[in-house]
Design an enzyme around this catalytic site. Structure first.
Site, PDB file in Angstrom:
ATOM      1  CB  ALA A  82      -0.889  -0.088   1.145  1.00 25.47           C
ATOM      2  CG  ASN A  83      -0.211   4.494  -1.682  1.00 25.19           C
ATOM      3  OD1 ASN A  83      -0.901   5.459  -1.091  1.00 25.19           O
ATOM      4  ND2 ASN A  83      -0.414   4.080  -2.786  1.00 25.19           N
ATOM      5  NE  ARG A  84       4.841   6.949   4.896  1.00 24.20           N
ATOM      6  CZ  ARG A  84       5.068   6.386   5.877  1.00 24.20           C
ATOM      7  NH1 ARG A  84       4.093   6.286   6.689  1.00 24.20           N
ATOM      8  NH2 ARG A  84       6.131   5.715   6.214  1.00 24.20           N
TER       9      ARG A  84
END
Ligand code: C5P
Length: 217
Positions: A29-31
């Site tokens: 995933a990412n932020r």
């Protein structure tokens, strides 16, 4: 009285991250928090548009008057975007994972005590924005986003050409971290760059929607 310049328009928005499964309990995933995309969806609905929001996994309430479609992976987002067309405007704010795991393990990958690490093979995800720009159902106005840590405007200009979008809205995630409350947006198009001031995400969204309404008028 409030003006509703997007009355009768369908605005398609993507927001949030995507989650790309590795096995049943792990993902890439990412932020991205989804806050900027959700603020744009809320502003478009306030401006009178019919809004379809295709959302990755986020912890945010659905804005008033917005139809929300929840997805997890980039491939699911691509299918949901395709199903939501046609639209007058597409605003692709999602931080789509560029890569996914080549094969999702059916069972949890186990640590076996040998010290060996499992290989993680990545494959490229479909580029939803680029595919939309090439399709015969391309919306008349397509706006992409670009979160960059360096050479922000150069990357945005390159992305404009490479993806075939009308505008790329660039933001510097080195100075304004993903997941934060404020943004400084740069609207990059063939006619140049308009840099908006540093603003709370809802105010930045309202200004961007004003620009979009002007462009459609
Ligand atoms: O290439 P990059 O990820 O920086 O491009 C960002 C823009 O492209 C954003 O508008 C994002 O929503 C869109 N994008 C997409 N599908 C991908 C990757 C990015 O729609 N697989």
């Amino acid at each position: 009285s409030e003006s509703r310049p997007l009355t009768g328009r369908h605005v398609l928005i993507t927001a949030g991250p995507t989650h790309e499964p590795i096995d049943p309990v792990r993902y890439i995933a990412n932020r991205s928090s989804g806050k900027q995309g959700y603020a744009i969806a809320a502003a478009a609905a306030r401006a009178g548009a019919k809004v379809t929001l295709v959302s990755g996994p986020v912890n945010l309430p659905t804005p008033a008057g917005v139809t929300r479609i929840d997805v997890e992976t980039a491939r699911q987002m691509a299918a949901a975007v395709d199903a939501a067309l046609p639209a007058d405007v597409a605003i692709m704010v999602a931080a789509v994972a560029d890569w996914r795991s080549a094969g999702e393990a059916a069972q949890k990958i186990k640590k076996d005590g040998s010290g060996q690490v499992p290989p993680l093979q990545l494959v490229e995800n479909p580029d939803i924005l680029a595919a939309m720009c090439k399709s015969d159902r391309r919306p008349p106005l397509v706006v992409g986003f670009a979160a960059e840590t360096n050479d922000v405007l150069d990357h945005a200009r390159a992305k404009l050409a490479r993806k075939g979008a009308d505008w790329i809205v660039a933001n510097d995630v080195a100075t304004h971290q993903m997941g934060g409350e404020i943004n400084a947006l740069h609207i990059v198009s063939a006619s140049g760059v308009e840099s908006l001031p540093e603003l709370p995400k809802d105010a930045a969204a309202a200004l961007l929607i004003e620009r979009i309404a002007d462009a459609l008028a």
